[in-house]
Design a protein around this motif. Structure first.
Motif, mmCIF file in Angstrom:
data_model
loop_
_atom_site.group_PDB
_atom_site.id
_atom_site.type_symbol
_atom_site.label_atom_id
_atom_site.label_comp_id
_atom_site.label_asym_id
_atom_site.label_seq_id
_atom_site.Cartn_x
_atom_site.Cartn_y
_atom_site.Cartn_z
ATOM 1 N N GLU A 29 -12.836 2.534 71.949
ATOM 2 C CA GLU A 29 -12.752 3.482 71.780
ATOM 3 C C GLU A 29 -11.667 3.774 70.744
ATOM 4 O O GLU A 29 -12.165 4.559 69.409
ATOM 5 C CB GLU A 29 -13.559 4.247 72.193
ATOM 6 N N GLU A 30 -10.599 3.403 70.913
ATOM 7 C CA GLU A 30 -9.694 4.533 69.818
ATOM 8 C C GLU A 30 -9.455 3.512 68.422
ATOM 9 O O GLU A 30 -9.364 2.287 68.530
ATOM 10 C CB GLU A 30 -7.789 3.869 71.372
ATOM 11 N N PHE A 31 -8.628 4.271 67.821
ATOM 12 C CA PHE A 31 -8.322 3.508 66.921
ATOM 13 C C PHE A 31 -7.154 2.205 66.626
ATOM 14 O O PHE A 31 -6.531 2.463 67.002
ATOM 15 C CB PHE A 31 -8.414 4.393 65.615
ATOM 16 N N VAL A 76 -4.936 9.774 60.446
ATOM 17 C CA VAL A 76 -6.143 9.826 62.020
ATOM 18 C C VAL A 76 -6.447 10.968 62.110
ATOM 19 O O VAL A 76 -5.383 11.238 63.428
ATOM 20 C CB VAL A 76 -5.841 8.353 62.526
ATOM 21 N N GLY A 78 -8.305 12.870 65.434
ATOM 22 C CA GLY A 78 -10.286 12.185 66.165
ATOM 23 C C GLY A 78 -10.931 12.122 65.376
ATOM 24 O O GLY A 78 -10.339 10.189 65.411
ATOM 25 N N ASN A 79 -12.110 12.046 65.258
ATOM 26 C CA ASN A 79 -13.131 11.015 64.470
ATOM 27 C C ASN A 79 -13.283 11.035 62.848
ATOM 28 O O ASN A 79 -13.585 10.286 62.102
ATOM 29 C CB ASN A 79 -14.292 11.160 65.237
ATOM 30 N N THR A 80 -12.017 11.698 62.494
ATOM 31 C CA THR A 80 -11.895 12.022 61.203
ATOM 32 C C THR A 80 -10.714 10.985 60.529
ATOM 33 O O THR A 80 -9.962 11.039 61.463
ATOM 34 C CB THR A 80 -11.382 13.611 60.681
ATOM 35 N N THR A 113 -15.036 9.582 58.094
ATOM 36 C CA THR A 113 -15.105 9.434 59.304
ATOM 37 C C THR A 113 -15.253 7.847 59.953
ATOM 38 O O THR A 113 -15.180 7.226 59.268
ATOM 39 C CB THR A 113 -16.331 10.090 60.581
ATOM 40 N N TRP A 114 -14.845 7.905 61.421
ATOM 41 C CA TRP A 114 -14.635 6.503 61.821
ATOM 42 C C TRP A 114 -15.365 6.421 63.476
ATOM 43 O O TRP A 114 -15.536 7.553 63.991
ATOM 44 C CB TRP A 114 -13.681 5.638 61.590
ATOM 45 N N ARG A 115 -15.512 4.855 63.436
ATOM 46 C CA ARG A 115 -16.287 4.829 64.852
ATOM 47 C C ARG A 115 -16.155 3.681 65.584
ATOM 48 O O ARG A 115 -15.455 2.656 64.541
ATOM 49 C CB ARG A 115 -17.515 4.484 65.541
ATOM 50 N N ARG A 116 -14.843 3.819 66.601
ATOM 51 C CA ARG A 116 -15.260 2.106 67.166
ATOM 52 C C ARG A 116 -15.655 1.770 68.355
ATOM 53 O O ARG A 116 -16.159 2.589 69.444
ATOM 54 C CB ARG A 116 -13.594 2.220 67.693
ATOM 55 N N GLN A 117 -16.613 0.763 68.193
ATOM 56 C CA GLN A 117 -17.122 -0.118 69.430
ATOM 57 C C GLN A 117 -16.771 -0.755 69.918
ATOM 58 O O GLN A 117 -17.191 -2.463 69.090
ATOM 59 C CB GLN A 117 -18.883 0.058 68.793
#
Length: 136
Positions: A29-31, A76, A78-80, A113-117
């Motif tokens: 889940e990390e960038f 980066v 957090g999620n910003t 924003t970003w998200r990783r799955q």
């Protein structure tokens, strides 16, 4: 009655199992600093390229788009996320690929924003951009 040492051992094993199970999920889940990611898109007609971003450990980015190439920087928290493009090398390309590069750079510049799955990284701004980690 269960001996006290058995109870402590069972609790310690349960905590260890929880920590080990949560470890890889957190890493996924990390960038993706230190990785290369490719845009989740089809190839353009007449081109073998798919845009990719090679992200350094400090957020520096080497971009290879459909036609253009260059550098940029991700910041980066957090999620910003903020993307700042650097100088781009203009190559001799058809107008449709040049326009697609300009559109992609504009969309990257609008990302908030970003998200990783797992291997999928989603950058969201005026457009949603999906990238896949290059794991091979």
């Amino acid at each position: 009655m269960v001996p006290r040492n058995c109870t402590r051992t069972a609790v310690a094993l349960a905590l260890l199992a929880t920590t080990v199970a949560a470890g890889p999920a957190r890493a996924e889940e990390e960038f993706p600093f230190g990785f290369e990611i490719s845009l989740d898109a089809a190839r353009m007609p007449g081109s073998k390229r798919i845009p990719s971003l090679e992200i350094g450990d400090n957020g520096e980015v080497v971009l290879e788009l459909w036609c253009k190439g260059g550098k940029g920087q991700f910041s980066v928290a957090g999620n910003t996320i903020i993307f700042v493009p650097g100088a781009m090398e203009t190559r001799n390309c058809p107008p449709d690929r040049t326009q697609a590069d300009d559109d992609l750079l504009a969309a990257l510049g609008d990302v908030a924003t970003w998200r990783r799955q797992g291997d999928l990284v989603t950058l969201t701004g005026s457009k949603t951009l999906r990238f896949r980690l290059n794991t091979n």
